[in-house]
Design a protein around this motif. Sequence first.
Motif, PDB file in Angstrom:
ATOM      1  N   UNK A 152      43.187  34.003  41.491  1.00  0.00           N
ATOM      2  CA  UNK A 152      42.810  35.042  42.448  1.00  0.00           C
ATOM      3  C   UNK A 152      42.772  36.395  41.754  1.00  0.00           C
ATOM      4  N   UNK A 153      42.030  37.327  42.365  1.00  0.00           N
ATOM      5  CA  UNK A 153      41.846  38.647  41.767  1.00  0.00           C
ATOM      6  C   UNK A 153      41.592  39.663  42.867  1.00  0.00           C
ATOM      7  N   UNK A 154      42.168  40.842  42.705  1.00  0.00           N
ATOM      8  CA  UNK A 154      41.877  41.931  43.645  1.00  0.00           C
ATOM      9  C   UNK A 154      41.942  43.261  42.915  1.00  0.00           C
ATOM     10  N   UNK A 164      42.741  55.048  37.396  1.00  0.00           N
ATOM     11  CA  UNK A 164      42.183  53.703  37.513  1.00  0.00           C
ATOM     12  C   UNK A 164      42.762  52.972  38.717  1.00  0.00           C
ATOM     13  N   UNK A 165      41.948  52.180  39.404  1.00  0.00           N
ATOM     14  CA  UNK A 165      42.443  51.463  40.574  1.00  0.00           C
ATOM     15  C   UNK A 165      43.407  50.345  40.185  1.00  0.00           C
ATOM     16  N   UNK A 166      44.321  50.039  41.083  1.00  0.00           N
ATOM     17  CA  UNK A 166      45.256  48.943  40.877  1.00  0.00           C
ATOM     18  C   UNK A 166      44.498  47.623  40.835  1.00  0.00           C
ATOM     19  N   UNK A 167      44.847  46.784  39.872  1.00  0.00           N
ATOM     20  CA  UNK A 167      44.263  45.455  39.736  1.00  0.00           C
ATOM     21  C   UNK A 167      45.384  44.431  39.722  1.00  0.00           C
ATOM     22  N   UNK A 168      45.230  43.364  40.505  1.00  0.00           N
ATOM     23  CA  UNK A 168      46.196  42.269  40.521  1.00  0.00           C
ATOM     24  C   UNK A 168      45.444  40.962  40.292  1.00  0.00           C
ATOM     25  N   UNK A 218      57.037  47.567  38.570  1.00  0.00           N
ATOM     26  CA  UNK A 218      55.907  48.043  39.374  1.00  0.00           C
ATOM     27  C   UNK A 218      56.386  48.789  40.609  1.00  0.00           C
ATOM     28  N   UNK A 219      55.610  49.769  41.081  1.00  0.00           N
ATOM     29  CA  UNK A 219      55.963  50.465  42.327  1.00  0.00           C
ATOM     30  C   UNK A 219      55.805  49.551  43.535  1.00  0.00           C
ATOM     31  N   UNK A 220      56.412  49.956  44.638  1.00  0.00           N
ATOM     32  CA  UNK A 220      56.384  49.142  45.853  1.00  0.00           C
ATOM     33  C   UNK A 220      54.964  48.880  46.319  1.00  0.00           C
ATOM     34  N   UNK A 225      50.567  44.207  47.205  1.00  0.00           N
ATOM     35  CA  UNK A 225      49.373  43.436  46.877  1.00  0.00           C
ATOM     36  C   UNK A 225      49.765  42.119  46.204  1.00  0.00           C
ATOM     37  N   UNK A 226      50.734  42.187  45.314  1.00  0.00           N
ATOM     38  CA  UNK A 226      51.157  40.990  44.579  1.00  0.00           C
ATOM     39  C   UNK A 226      51.680  39.923  45.527  1.00  0.00           C
ATOM     40  N   UNK A 227      52.563  40.310  46.449  1.00  0.00           N
ATOM     41  CA  UNK A 227      53.190  39.331  47.336  1.00  0.00           C
ATOM     42  C   UNK A 227      52.195  38.508  48.135  1.00  0.00           C
ATOM     43  N   UNK A 228      51.307  39.146  48.905  1.00  0.00           N
ATOM     44  CA  UNK A 228      50.324  38.368  49.670  1.00  0.00           C
ATOM     45  C   UNK A 228      49.384  37.546  48.794  1.00  0.00           C
ATOM     46  N   UNK A 229      49.018  38.075  47.620  1.00  0.00           N
ATOM     47  CA  UNK A 229      48.112  37.310  46.762  1.00  0.00           C
ATOM     48  C   UNK A 229      48.776  36.036  46.254  1.00  0.00           C
ATOM     49  N   UNK A 230      50.008  36.138  45.808  1.00  0.00           N
ATOM     50  CA  UNK A 230      50.721  34.960  45.327  1.00  0.00           C
ATOM     51  C   UNK A 230      50.898  33.944  46.448  1.00  0.00           C
ATOM     52  N   UNK A 231      51.288  34.413  47.619  1.00  0.00           N
ATOM     53  CA  UNK A 231      51.496  33.506  48.748  1.00  0.00           C
ATOM     54  C   UNK A 231      50.202  32.779  49.108  1.00  0.00           C
ATOM     55  N   UNK A 232      49.076  33.520  49.182  1.00  0.00           N
ATOM     56  CA  UNK A 232      47.792  32.911  49.528  1.00  0.00           C
ATOM     57  C   UNK A 232      47.338  31.939  48.440  1.00  0.00           C
ATOM     58  N   UNK A 233      47.596  32.275  47.190  1.00  0.00           N
ATOM     59  CA  UNK A 233      47.182  31.411  46.078  1.00  0.00           C
ATOM     60  C   UNK A 233      47.922  30.069  46.146  1.00  0.00           C
ATOM     61  N   UNK A 234      49.218  30.118  46.392  1.00  0.00           N
ATOM     62  CA  UNK A 234      49.980  28.861  46.459  1.00  0.00           C
ATOM     63  C   UNK A 234      49.601  28.043  47.687  1.00  0.00           C
TER      64      UNK A 234
END
Length: 240
Positions: A152-154, A164-168, A218-220, A225-234
């Motif tokens: 996944x990528x955002x 620069x925009x945040x990338x996860x 990383x800042x809060x 962004x990281x939390x929801x992406x990891x959850x959706x990926x799994x």
Amino acid sequence: MLLRLPTSVSEARQCLAQGAVPIGGATLVWATWQRDGFPELAVSLREVPEANLVERGAVGAAVLLSRIDERVPDVLRLAAATVGTGAVRRTATVGGNLVGSTLRCLLPAALVLDARAKVLDSHGVHETDLAEVVAKRPVLLSLHWRTPVASAYRKLPADAGGPPPLVVASALHADDGGGSGLRVAVRDGYDVLSGTATVDDGAGQALRALRGTALGDLPAAAWEVVGPQVTALLEEAAGN
């Protein structure tokens, strides 16, 4: 400026030995050359077959970002699709983005794929890791990876001219023992941080483990962004 277009790795080596300056799409260096002067001799890998791969497990350094499609993992395809404008993507190359750019928009995707790089110098081709690519800026020939289970990528929106925009980026890999490993990389400003975790005990455990890696700094806002992406990926991987 004389531009050489070798058609083989051996010819490209000869050009480098003669002091040719490697260029990709020249989207980043053209303005500098116009200001400071052009090199006498340059070399492009766009006619070298090994630098033009687009495969399930590999992409060449001379590949235009606009050519990256469903043959590669989602994380890399989406990363390429969000670089600049359509006009930029039709000119910019994989190698130029990873080696020549300070933003390195493709780097988080390459990190979570655990990609290895083939690089070229006047002595030949050798394989190395992405840390050397970032630190030494060699002539990149291609990237290779093992296809992940899911990825996944955002990239968050950002104002033009601002930071620069945040990338996860994230990818789930099957290991040889039958388990799964998670890789996450985040570009925060100009810094790219990454971490790994096992996922056998679910997303919550994986996220707690990631906080114990370099990603813990990383800042809060990034973790939102990281939390929801990891959850959706799994969840996606479990559904497949």
